[in-house]
Scaffold this active site. Sequence first.
Site: not given
Length: 227
Positions: A57-59
């Site tokens: 997912g979003c880093f």
Amino acid sequence: MKIARFPFLALILLTSASCQPKNTPTKSVLVEKELVEHVQINPEELQKYETAYFASGCFWCVEAVFESVKGVKEVYSGYAGGTEVNPTYEQVAYGRTRHAEAVEVYYDPELISFTQLVQVFFGSHDPTSLNRQGPDRGAQYRSIAFYENDAQKKVITDYVLLLESKNVYDLPIVTEVKEFDTFYKAEEYHQDFEKRNPNNSYIRNVSVPRLNRFKENFKSYLKEEAH
């Protein structure tokens, strides 16, 4: 280790904010006044640590999770899993490459093992969600556990089999187990994004709750300052 089943889908209801960029000519508008300066570590110092690579997912969220883990020296946000050379945030976030948002983890194997990092990876996101994590949708947010050698590959595949045998998740695990090729470090403003932008709506409503759920279930894995 029993992995708690988190209500990941509830994240969708929390906010309309997203890790994806808006239709603006520059991403610098996303960054608030830097409250936390990114500490530059000498690359030579990092050479004594081992590396691991994950995408979940979003880093911004993933970096914050791994930075809270004992034995982890440094975590960088970036891009991996595709074939395009030197991708930019705009290209990856809009799905114009085959890369995923990923993190590069430098860790001390005497304090934390690769097996434990794999446990952290699976325990801090929903590995049954295909091309999606929380409010972020697209293959750039897919779940990938990268391996650099056969030993790491076996650790990952064995752990997946264990999770499946224990029926930890209600749905099939869709995490890719992929040989590591190249990691492209993301733009500087993405590094330590959660620390630098505590008032960002995505950080408050998605990233911080995700980090706190992880901390609640992995207390013994946390650095002292992360408690």
